[in-house]
Motif scaffolding. Structure first.
Motif, PDB file in Angstrom:
ATOM      1  N   PRO A   9       0.829  -1.204   0.000  1.00  0.00           N
ATOM      2  CA  PRO A   9       0.000   0.000   0.000  1.00  0.00           C
ATOM      3  C   PRO A   9       0.865   1.258   0.000  1.00  0.00           C
ATOM      4  O   PRO A   9       2.004   1.240   0.466  1.00  0.00           O
ATOM      5  CB  PRO A   9      -0.789  -0.123   1.304  1.00  0.00           C
ATOM      6  N   ILE A  55     -12.201   3.533  -2.704  1.00  0.00           N
ATOM      7  CA  ILE A  55     -11.802   2.523  -3.677  1.00  0.00           C
ATOM      8  C   ILE A  55     -12.628   2.709  -4.940  1.00  0.00           C
ATOM      9  O   ILE A  55     -13.684   3.346  -4.926  1.00  0.00           O
ATOM     10  CB  ILE A  55     -11.970   1.085  -3.122  1.00  0.00           C
ATOM     11  N   SER A  69      -9.487  -5.367  -4.382  1.00  0.00           N
ATOM     12  CA  SER A  69      -8.417  -4.949  -3.487  1.00  0.00           C
ATOM     13  C   SER A  69      -7.121  -4.983  -4.284  1.00  0.00           C
ATOM     14  O   SER A  69      -6.438  -6.005  -4.346  1.00  0.00           O
ATOM     15  CB  SER A  69      -8.325  -5.875  -2.268  1.00  0.00           C
ATOM     16  N   PRO A  73      -4.903  -9.165  -0.553  1.00  0.00           N
ATOM     17  CA  PRO A  73      -5.644  -9.474   0.674  1.00  0.00           C
ATOM     18  C   PRO A  73      -5.042  -8.845   1.922  1.00  0.00           C
ATOM     19  O   PRO A  73      -5.653  -8.876   2.977  1.00  0.00           O
ATOM     20  CB  PRO A  73      -5.584 -11.002   0.755  1.00  0.00           C
ATOM     21  N   ALA A  75      -4.416  -5.601   2.196  1.00  0.00           N
ATOM     22  CA  ALA A  75      -4.862  -4.207   2.302  1.00  0.00           C
ATOM     23  C   ALA A  75      -5.711  -4.054   3.565  1.00  0.00           C
ATOM     24  O   ALA A  75      -6.547  -4.907   3.868  1.00  0.00           O
ATOM     25  CB  ALA A  75      -5.659  -3.805   1.073  1.00  0.00           C
ATOM     26  N   ASP A  76      -5.475  -2.993   4.294  1.00  0.00           N
ATOM     27  CA  ASP A  76      -6.188  -2.790   5.563  1.00  0.00           C
ATOM     28  C   ASP A  76      -7.700  -2.799   5.384  1.00  0.00           C
ATOM     29  O   ASP A  76      -8.410  -3.465   6.134  1.00  0.00           O
ATOM     30  CB  ASP A  76      -5.749  -1.480   6.230  1.00  0.00           C
ATOM     31  N   TRP A  77      -8.213  -2.045   4.384  1.00  0.00           N
ATOM     32  CA  TRP A  77      -9.671  -1.991   4.229  1.00  0.00           C
ATOM     33  C   TRP A  77     -10.232  -3.382   3.960  1.00  0.00           C
ATOM     34  O   TRP A  77     -11.294  -3.730   4.471  1.00  0.00           O
ATOM     35  CB  TRP A  77     -10.097  -0.987   3.141  1.00  0.00           C
ATOM     36  N   TYR A  78      -9.512  -4.176   3.172  1.00  0.00           N
ATOM     37  CA  TYR A  78      -9.988  -5.519   2.833  1.00  0.00           C
ATOM     38  C   TYR A  78     -10.057  -6.389   4.083  1.00  0.00           C
ATOM     39  O   TYR A  78     -11.068  -7.053   4.342  1.00  0.00           O
ATOM     40  CB  TYR A  78      -9.074  -6.145   1.772  1.00  0.00           C
ATOM     41  N   GLN A  79      -8.998  -6.394   4.867  1.00  0.00           N
ATOM     42  CA  GLN A  79      -8.990  -7.197   6.093  1.00  0.00           C
ATOM     43  C   GLN A  79     -10.071  -6.728   7.063  1.00  0.00           C
ATOM     44  O   GLN A  79     -10.714  -7.543   7.730  1.00  0.00           O
ATOM     45  CB  GLN A  79      -7.615  -7.132   6.754  1.00  0.00           C
ATOM     46  N   PRO A 102     -16.644 -11.657  -0.012  1.00  0.00           N
ATOM     47  CA  PRO A 102     -15.589 -11.932  -0.992  1.00  0.00           C
ATOM     48  C   PRO A 102     -16.138 -12.784  -2.135  1.00  0.00           C
ATOM     49  O   PRO A 102     -17.029 -13.617  -1.932  1.00  0.00           O
ATOM     50  CB  PRO A 102     -14.543 -12.698  -0.184  1.00  0.00           C
TER      51      PRO A 102
END
Length: 157
Positions: A9, A55, A69, A73, A75-79, A102
Motif C-alpha cells: 500500500p 476505492i 483490493s 488481501p 490491504a487494511d480496508w480488505y482485512q 468476498p
C-alpha cells in the motif's frame, strides 16, 4: 500475464494523495467523484475504531457494488471488511448500508475481463500499479482477476 512486483500500500505523500477523495467526501463533494469512486466507512479489525477508505467501483448492478483490493488481501480496508462485513458505503451522493462478501477467483476473473474493455486506460493503469505486466488480451485480464481479491457490497434489507 506476468507478475512483475506486487507493491505494498502507498506510504507518505503517495498515501496522502490516494486518500484525498476521503476529504472531498467529508466536505460534501463526493458526488463530484461520480459513481466510480466509493467511500467505505468500516471498523478497524485491531483498534475497533471507525475507518474510511476510498476505492474504485469496478461494477455495479442490482446485486450491489463490486470492488477489487488492488493491493491484495493484505490491504487494511480488505482485512477490516472481511472481519466486520456490515459497513456503510457512499457512492456519489448515495449512502447505503451493505454487507461485504468476498467473490470466488473465477467470478473475479470474469468481472475483470468485463471491466477492461469498458475502461481500457484505467484497466491498464490498474494492472501496472498492482504489478502485473499484461498484453491487453481478455485472457490476461482474466488471469489478473484471479490474483486480485474482489468484494461485493450488497445492500442490506
Amino acid at each position: 500475464m506476468q507478475i512483475i512486483k506486487r507493491p505494498g500500500p502507498p506510504a507518505g505523500l503517495r498515501r496522502r494523495l490516494w486518500r484525498l477523495p476521503i476529504r472531498l467526501y467529508r466536505i460534501g463533494l463526493g458526488p463530484l467523484l461520480g459513481r466510480r469512486i466509493m467511500l467505505l466507512a468500516h471498523i478497524g479489525r485491531v483498534s475497533g475504531r471507525p475507518r474510511q477508505a476510498v476505492i474504485e467501483v469496478i461494477e455495479h448492478g442490482e446485486h450491489g457494488y463490486v470492488a477489487a483490493s488492488g493491493f491484495g488481501p493484505k490491504a487494511d480496508w480488505y482485512q477490516n471488511v472481511m472481519k466486520t462485513p456490515d459497513i456503510t458505503i457512499q457512492v456519489g451522493g448515495r449512502t447505503l448500508q451493505v454487507t461485504a462478501t468476498p467473490l470466488p477467483a473465477d467470478e473475479g476473473a470474469e468481472i475483470m475481463a468485463r471491466y477492461a474493455p469498458r475502461h481500457p486506460a484505467a484497466a491498464r493503469r490498474l494492472c501496472k500499479i498492482m504489478g502485473f505486466a499484461i498484453d491487453g488480451s481478455a485472457q490476461d485480464y482474466r488471469e489478473v482477476g484471479r490474483h486480485i481479491p474482489f468484494v461485493r457490497f450488497a445492500p442490506r434489507a
